[in-house]
Design a protein around this motif. Structure first.
Motif, PDB file in Angstrom:
ATOM      1  N   SER A  82      41.348 -10.489  87.774  1.00 19.40           N
ATOM      2  CA  SER A  82      41.712  -9.378  86.890  1.00 19.40           C
ATOM      3  C   SER A  82      40.623  -9.020  85.886  1.00 19.40           C
ATOM      4  O   SER A  82      40.854  -8.194  85.004  1.00 19.40           O
ATOM      5  CB  SER A  82      42.990  -9.725  86.120  1.00 19.40           C
ATOM      6  OG  SER A  82      44.085  -9.814  86.998  1.00 19.40           O
ATOM      7  N   GLU A  84      39.598 -10.812  83.547  1.00 21.73           N
ATOM      8  CA  GLU A  84      39.893 -11.367  82.227  1.00 21.73           C
ATOM      9  C   GLU A  84      38.646 -12.087  81.726  1.00 21.73           C
ATOM     10  O   GLU A  84      37.744 -12.420  82.501  1.00 21.73           O
ATOM     11  CB  GLU A  84      41.062 -12.362  82.329  1.00 21.73           C
ATOM     12  CG  GLU A  84      42.362 -11.705  82.788  1.00 21.73           C
ATOM     13  CD  GLU A  84      43.417 -12.723  83.209  1.00 21.73           C
ATOM     14  OE1 GLU A  84      43.199 -13.948  83.022  1.00 21.73           O
ATOM     15  OE2 GLU A  84      44.439 -12.306  83.765  1.00 21.73           O
ATOM     16  N   SER A 112      39.682  -2.532  85.809  1.00 16.47           N
ATOM     17  CA  SER A 112      40.311  -3.838  86.017  1.00 16.47           C
ATOM     18  C   SER A 112      41.598  -3.714  86.811  1.00 16.47           C
ATOM     19  O   SER A 112      42.320  -2.723  86.704  1.00 16.47           O
ATOM     20  CB  SER A 112      40.615  -4.487  84.668  1.00 16.47           C
ATOM     21  OG  SER A 112      41.422  -5.636  84.852  1.00 16.47           O
ATOM     22  N   SER A 114      44.009  -5.484  86.180  1.00 17.94           N
ATOM     23  CA  SER A 114      45.038  -5.781  85.179  1.00 17.94           C
ATOM     24  C   SER A 114      45.165  -4.599  84.222  1.00 17.94           C
ATOM     25  O   SER A 114      44.184  -4.157  83.628  1.00 17.94           O
ATOM     26  CB  SER A 114      44.653  -7.036  84.388  1.00 17.94           C
ATOM     27  OG  SER A 114      45.225  -6.997  83.092  1.00 17.94           O
ATOM     28  N   VAL A 117      44.028  -5.632  80.691  1.00 18.47           N
ATOM     29  CA  VAL A 117      42.565  -5.680  80.533  1.00 18.47           C
ATOM     30  C   VAL A 117      41.993  -4.267  80.512  1.00 18.47           C
ATOM     31  O   VAL A 117      41.134  -3.938  79.676  1.00 18.47           O
ATOM     32  CB  VAL A 117      41.930  -6.504  81.674  1.00 18.47           C
ATOM     33  CG1 VAL A 117      40.406  -6.391  81.643  1.00 18.47           C
ATOM     34  CG2 VAL A 117      42.377  -7.960  81.595  1.00 18.47           C
ATOM     35  N   GLY A 238      45.275 -13.352  88.243  1.00 17.18           N
ATOM     36  CA  GLY A 238      45.249 -13.286  86.782  1.00 17.18           C
ATOM     37  C   GLY A 238      46.656 -13.230  86.234  1.00 17.18           C
ATOM     38  O   GLY A 238      47.634 -13.237  86.983  1.00 17.18           O
TER      39      GLY A 238
END
Lengths: 347, 347
Positions: A82, A84, A112, A114, A117, A238
């Motif tokens: 992800s 991160e 990303s 995510s 994120v 993630g």
């Protein structure tokens, strides 16, 4: 309305909103098909679901030992992470082990995977670089293998010795002659294989089978990959992502990995339940949704696990947000539901 | 691989990545089917593609005259807008005409349909309110109609007199008995109809036909809606969105509107080309993609316009970014292409 091949249906009120075609293959470690839906022979671009096989080619160069990559680094090589902070920082530490920087990577930045994120990136006008790619671990691994093979440049090209090794490894793990594996170019710019879906299931069954086996030299690469992914699920995807939550819920009993555009591979270690299902050794599952919708794919994969009775109800319940996400509108009213009209039948 | 019902295929290299089922209906203003693909009788949730019909029910209450809504306000009543400043400000001005504020609206906020707007919202930690809903114009219109009918509260409930009027208008415009229209609840919390796809095509043919007709009293509501949408395309969607770019490109020759989860309606005014296609009067097109993917829907709709030869090549070229978006990876390498294996055949 024709329901042939339809694995998931979304209803709004009593009306059908959407229908999703999917193919499902369930095999054992020997490759025997236990049950299926749709076309288990569907030639499928494995995309990131092939990462364990690509990682096997990296491991087999000896790069882990040569450059001091640990188990968590190996997990990141198998990841669609992800982006991160922990993923990006690990990528940079891995590059440092090669005395390289991210200019050596042949992947590109992208939004990303995510949402959290991505929002942070937007807030800070952050422009993602190659080390932020969800495939950064795989790329560092490929770079390491390429360095060991004496040619660090353009390790992503189909003709590069590292990619030639990947081709051989993928074909061998799928037990297919070379010509039955097609190759395209992935989102991260590496070659990506396409082969029959049941071979993807077989690959994942082999991963789980390797973890089950007494430590035999021939299987140790796959066992290392299985353990790396299942012991570091937070590195494979993630926070809040399906692969991570799935492997956390099953606590080492299975390995699972998404491929972009909607395919999924799962390897389940042998148990009383896999034997009941007829598996000789570990069990492998592969799913491909025709339309590439990953949200619907997660629902179908979760339903397959429930239908096969893999794990406990409590374990499957931990995936409820992916399996049965409520269909609510902008006022919070529940407006519909899903059904899964597929049946897993012996072939 | 079975290609029945497949309207679009995405290839990565030489391998099939995804396949998309769709249904297409092409009719004339009298409802005669000129050609089709898939199941033109597919009962389809029209979602926001029903907005012109919902707006007709609002217009017929006399609310535009009573509250001084202009043509641009009417366009916003037919919109799934991007929540750009101009859309939100117009919503607020429309509410002011009712001496109401947005607490009277029964829709909810949601992420903007525009990536650019959404990024701005994230940057400023903006929490969207009901006036920011892409359906805000329709909701103000419904509220206005409900006020004229003497009951402003909960105008979104299926039993409310305003929604009863919408039901009658939708059934009448689709030329269907009430019981052949199903109703669900939309993302914005209003009732949303489902009916056979060819009836959606007929509705859009009627919109275009009304614009063609000499100003006859019976058609004037639909003509007003057609002109409002085609003269204010920037209000119907927003900058860079398909509906806006489509109507801009065709400069009044057609009206087009997206429905969520992948349906689309187009009404084409009569021309030498529509007559060549066999249409008596205007022509209507409706498309539903089974998997709800709006990006693929835009490709298919654009391909339908090309196959039917609607407009000039230069006009269709203005939609190239939607019709043939390049499939590039994170390094900018072109990795695949699409094909459209459908044929439009007489029924």
């Amino acid at each position: 309305m024709d329901m042939q091949g339809v694995a998931a249906v979304t209803y709004r009120g009593a009306s059908i909103e959407n229908r999703h075609l999917a193919h499902i293959a369930v095999v054992d470690a020997g490759g025997r098909m236990l049950c299926a839906f749709g076309d288990p022979g569907r030639v499928t671009l494995a995309r990131s679901a092939a990462k364990p096989a690509q990682a096997a080619a990296i491991v087999d160069t000896g790069a882990l030992e040569r450059y001091g990559f640990d188990e968590a680094d190996l997990a990141l090589m198998c990841a669609s992470h992800s982006s991160e902070t922990r993923h990006i920082e690990r990528t940079r530490r891995m590059l440092a082990k090669l005395h390289a920087d991210e200019s050596a990577l042949r992947c590109g930045g992208h939004p990303s995977l995510s949402d959290a994120v991505q929002r942070e990136w937007i807030r800070h006008d952050f422009v993602p670089t190659p080390a932020c790619s969800n495939c950064s671990g795989k790329h560092v691994g490929m770079l390491a293998g390429a360095m060991l093979l004496g040619d660090a440049a353009d390790y992503h090209e189909a003709g590069h010795p590292m990619q030639q090794r990947v081709r051989r490894t993928v074909a061998a793990l799928c037990e297919l002659p070379h010509e039955q594996v097609q190759w395209g170019i992935d989102g991260c710019n590496l070659p990506t294989p396409a082969f029959a879906l049941d071979r993807l299931a077989r690959l994942y069954a082999k991963l789980a089978d390797a973890a089950d086996a007494a430590v035999a030299a021939t299987d140790s690469t796959l066992a290392r990959i299985y353990h790396a992914m299942t012991r570091h699920p937070e590195l494979v995807a993630g926070e809040g992502r399906y692969c991570t939550e799935l492997m956390r819920a099953y606590e080492g009993a299975l390995v699972g990995k998404l491929g972009a555009d909607g395919c999924y591979g799962i390897g389940v270690r042998a148990s009383a339940r896999t034997r009941e299902l007829g598996a000789d050794g570990a069990l492998g599952i592969a799913v491909k949704i025709e339309d590439g919708r990953v949200d619907m794919l997660y629902m179908i994969v979760s339903e397959v696990l429930a239908r096969l009775g893999i794990g406990s109800e409590a374990q499957r319940e931990r995936l409820a947000a992916f399996h049965h996400p409520p269909l609510r509108n902008t006022r919070g009213v529940e407006v519909g539901h899903r059904s899964f009209p597929f049946e897993l039948r012996p072939r």
